[in-house]
Design an enzyme around this catalytic site. Structure first.
Site, mmCIF file in Angstrom:
data_model
loop_
_atom_site.group_PDB
_atom_site.id
_atom_site.type_symbol
_atom_site.label_atom_id
_atom_site.label_comp_id
_atom_site.label_asym_id
_atom_site.label_seq_id
_atom_site.Cartn_x
_atom_site.Cartn_y
_atom_site.Cartn_z
ATOM 1 N N ARG A 107 20.542 83.259 85.885
ATOM 2 C CA ARG A 107 21.190 83.236 84.288
ATOM 3 C C ARG A 107 20.527 82.272 83.360
ATOM 4 O O ARG A 107 20.739 82.519 82.458
ATOM 5 C CB ARG A 107 22.757 82.979 84.641
ATOM 6 C CG ARG A 107 23.650 83.035 83.452
ATOM 7 C CD ARG A 107 24.886 83.092 83.811
ATOM 8 N NE ARG A 107 25.871 83.318 82.836
ATOM 9 C CZ ARG A 107 26.695 82.507 82.255
ATOM 10 N NH1 ARG A 107 26.980 81.364 83.041
ATOM 11 N NH2 ARG A 107 27.493 82.554 81.366
ATOM 12 N N HIS A 111 19.633 83.111 79.645
ATOM 13 C CA HIS A 111 20.182 82.347 78.514
ATOM 14 C C HIS A 111 19.075 81.728 77.862
ATOM 15 O O HIS A 111 19.148 81.347 76.481
ATOM 16 C CB HIS A 111 21.175 81.630 78.969
ATOM 17 C CG HIS A 111 22.496 82.490 79.244
ATOM 18 N ND1 HIS A 111 23.697 81.909 78.674
ATOM 19 C CD2 HIS A 111 22.833 83.616 79.690
ATOM 20 C CE1 HIS A 111 24.611 82.846 79.109
ATOM 21 N NE2 HIS A 111 24.091 83.869 79.787
ATOM 22 N N ASP A 112 18.095 81.416 78.329
ATOM 23 C CA ASP A 112 16.919 80.520 77.710
ATOM 24 C C ASP A 112 16.250 81.787 76.862
ATOM 25 O O ASP A 112 15.817 81.375 75.615
ATOM 26 C CB ASP A 112 16.073 79.817 78.770
ATOM 27 C CG ASP A 112 14.737 79.077 78.123
ATOM 28 O OD1 ASP A 112 14.987 78.457 76.940
ATOM 29 O OD2 ASP A 112 13.873 79.223 78.637
ATOM 30 N N VAL A 115 17.516 83.127 73.387
ATOM 31 C CA VAL A 115 17.932 82.165 72.292
ATOM 32 C C VAL A 115 16.149 81.488 71.980
ATOM 33 O O VAL A 115 15.990 80.600 72.431
ATOM 34 C CB VAL A 115 18.867 81.018 72.690
ATOM 35 C CG1 VAL A 115 19.095 80.311 71.363
ATOM 36 C CG2 VAL A 115 19.960 81.689 73.423
ATOM 37 N N GLY A 117 13.484 82.495 72.431
ATOM 38 C CA GLY A 117 12.450 82.773 73.297
ATOM 39 C C GLY A 117 12.377 82.118 74.359
ATOM 40 O O GLY A 117 13.387 81.044 74.497
ATOM 41 N N SER A 121 14.553 75.670 75.824
ATOM 42 C CA SER A 121 15.411 75.040 74.831
ATOM 43 C C SER A 121 16.807 74.872 75.613
ATOM 44 O O SER A 121 17.524 73.874 75.012
ATOM 45 C CB SER A 121 15.390 75.835 73.529
ATOM 46 O OG SER A 121 15.803 77.181 73.744
ATOM 47 N N ASN A 139 27.719 79.352 77.077
ATOM 48 C CA ASN A 139 27.192 78.298 78.033
ATOM 49 C C ASN A 139 28.036 77.114 78.387
ATOM 50 O O ASN A 139 27.953 76.654 79.698
ATOM 51 C CB ASN A 139 25.933 77.699 77.459
ATOM 52 C CG ASN A 139 24.897 78.791 77.416
ATOM 53 O OD1 ASN A 139 24.768 79.818 77.974
ATOM 54 N ND2 ASN A 139 23.866 78.495 76.296
ATOM 55 N N PRO A 208 24.514 88.129 74.695
ATOM 56 C CA PRO A 208 25.415 89.147 74.783
ATOM 57 C C PRO A 208 26.789 88.674 75.136
ATOM 58 O O PRO A 208 26.683 87.638 76.323
ATOM 59 C CB PRO A 208 24.547 90.185 75.668
ATOM 60 C CG PRO A 208 23.027 89.633 75.502
ATOM 61 C CD PRO A 208 23.231 88.134 75.322
ATOM 62 N N HIS A 238 24.088 91.038 88.229
ATOM 63 C CA HIS A 238 25.432 90.780 88.683
ATOM 64 C C HIS A 238 25.750 91.220 89.972
ATOM 65 O O HIS A 238 26.691 91.087 90.352
ATOM 66 C CB HIS A 238 26.273 91.337 87.645
ATOM 67 C CG HIS A 238 26.397 90.738 86.279
ATOM 68 N ND1 HIS A 238 27.035 91.304 85.107
ATOM 69 C CD2 HIS A 238 25.746 89.473 85.923
ATOM 70 C CE1 HIS A 238 26.813 90.541 84.228
ATOM 71 N NE2 HIS A 238 26.202 89.449 84.546
ATOM 72 N N ASP A 293 30.121 90.695 92.452
ATOM 73 C CA ASP A 293 29.686 91.750 93.463
ATOM 74 C C ASP A 293 30.544 91.380 94.619
ATOM 75 O O ASP A 293 29.622 90.799 95.537
ATOM 76 C CB ASP A 293 28.436 92.339 93.603
ATOM 77 C CG ASP A 293 27.939 93.141 94.760
ATOM 78 O OD1 ASP A 293 29.092 93.870 95.073
ATOM 79 O OD2 ASP A 293 26.988 93.161 94.998
ATOM 80 N N SER A 296 28.569 92.035 98.228
ATOM 81 C CA SER A 296 27.607 91.330 98.729
ATOM 82 C C SER A 296 27.322 90.121 97.717
ATOM 83 O O SER A 296 26.514 90.351 97.086
ATOM 84 C CB SER A 296 26.163 92.200 99.025
ATOM 85 O OG SER A 296 25.942 92.792 97.587
ATOM 86 N N ASP A 301 21.049 93.073 96.096
ATOM 87 C CA ASP A 301 20.753 94.368 96.437
ATOM 88 C C ASP A 301 21.142 95.422 95.280
ATOM 89 O O ASP A 301 21.684 94.940 94.060
ATOM 90 C CB ASP A 301 21.599 94.768 97.729
ATOM 91 C CG ASP A 301 22.942 94.285 97.693
ATOM 92 O OD1 ASP A 301 23.540 94.225 96.716
ATOM 93 O OD2 ASP A 301 23.453 94.272 98.720
#
Length: 373
Positions: A107, A111-112, A115, A117, A121, A139, A208, A238, A293, A296, A301
């Site tokens: 993640r 998230h890097d 924002v 590129g 940052s 964040n 998003p 996810h 999930d 698992s 998977d």
């Protein structure tokens, strides 16, 4: 059995097994597990040449990863030959103590990149000159793994001072996080440079949200050079990790203002019961965690897509994929074919890792990832 017939049978089957073995090995470049003592760098990059380079230059073919402009799979071959093993060891060390860290590192890369590129940052602390991304709404008290990246950076600095960018470390750590949980391996193109600044405002705008409609989420992907397929594929991340209760609690108690649970979740009484136990309808449960999930939790998977087919995706932004015919068709394909999901996920991760990168003399190589100097 006649000796000649047996010999022919044995040689034929041996050849078939060899082809199958070579196909498996090509998905995990040779030398990757050998470490420095066996020429890690040479074996690793020979794997690139033997197993992948043809596909890279063929664009989005059946095994291609697309052209990667300005980045180089062998960027640190001479300047930091032990880089890949140092990152791998750091991720394994962190995962041994905290299995949640795999999803967190994946993640962090997402998230890097979303924002301004893939420039590291997100790792920067607030300064007198800017408010960073760590405390942006998507964040805050949510994104993790900063200490793991900083520890890996410290190890790399000991081996290769002021050579490897924090942005590249984040990209490599994300790949290792997927591999360590059973997901696909993909070569990571390298040579990113680190930014000197960060933007809380851009993070609030560009990332998003799980509460957004699919059209808005798709628009944010497309604005960065990704496409609708990438939305569906990268949502598959996810399959590991957790969500805080406040993100989905409305689906348990007051779906669309009805005062009732989401009918899809209500249809699975066992799941609904477990979720309401984890997330009782009180504010104090908002930061409790539930598996994205449950089938698992720490295994990368295709169960995420099976969940969507069964209408038990945890987040609105997950289950909403089934409301679009094109997305639903992809979900169905991935639910039935784990290899297809793994392949496409690797392709999309390489695409995402190329968003807005700085190379050459742009940006800097930070000595510590949390500070621009």
């Amino acid at each position: 059995m006649d000796r000649k017939i047996f010999s022919y049978w044995f040689i034929t089957h041996l050849a078939i097994l060899s082809l199958l073995f070579n196909d498996v090995v090509s998905s995990f470049p040779s030398g990757y597990n050998d470490g420095p003592k066996n020429g890690y760098n040479n074996g690793y990059n020979n794997g690139y040449n033997n197993g992948y380079n043809g596909g890279y230059n063929n664009g989005h073919g059946s095994r291609g990863y697309g052209m990667i402009s300005n980045l180089d799979y062998r960027f640190y071959d001479r300047s930091c030959p032990r880089l890949q093993m140092i990152v791998k060891s750091g991720v394994w060390r962190a995962f041994k103590d905290d299995s949640r860290i795999a999803a967190s590192l994946l993640r962090l890369h997402f998230h890097d990149c979303f924002v301004n590129g893939c420039d590291g940052s997100i790792l920067l602390e607030d300064s007198e000159d800017f408010k960073g991304e760590k405390n942006a709404l998507p964040n805050r008290n949510s994104v993790r793994g900063f200490d793991v990246i900083e520890d890996i950076k410290s190890d790399i600095e000991s081996a290769c001072p002021l050579t490897v960018s924090c942005a590249d470390i984040v990209a490599l750590a994300a790949r290792e996080a997927v591999v360590i949980t059973g997901g696909p391996f993909w070569p990571v193109p390298l040579g990113r440079r680190d930014s000197l600044t960060a933007s809380e405002q851009a993070a609030n705008k560009n990332l998003p949200s799980p509460f957004e409609p699919l059209e808005n989420i798709t628009a944010k992907f497309v604005s960065l050079g990704l496409d609708f397929k990438d939305v569906v594929v990268l949502s598959g991340a996810h399959t590991i990790g957790f969500a805080q209760c406040f993100v989905f609690k409305h689906r348990l108690f007051n779906f669309k203002g009805s005062g009732q649970p989401d009918p899809n979740l209500a249809a699975s009484s066992d799941l609904l019961s477990k979720l309401t136990d984890t997330c009782p309808n009180v504010d104090s449960s908002n930061s409790n965690l539930a598996a994205l999930d449950a089938a698992s939790v720490v295994k990368f998977d295709n169960a995420y897509y099976v969940n969507l087919m069964n209408n038990v995706g945890l987040l609105d932004s997950d289950q909403i994929l089934m409301s679009d015919s094109k997305a639903a068709a992809l979900v169905k394909s991935y639910s039935e074919n784990p290899y297809l999901f793994s392949r496409d996920f690797a392709v999309s991760m390489v695409k995402m890792g190329n968003i807005g990168v700085m190379t050459g003399s742009d940006g800097v190589i930070r000595a510590k990832c949390g500070f621009p100097g």
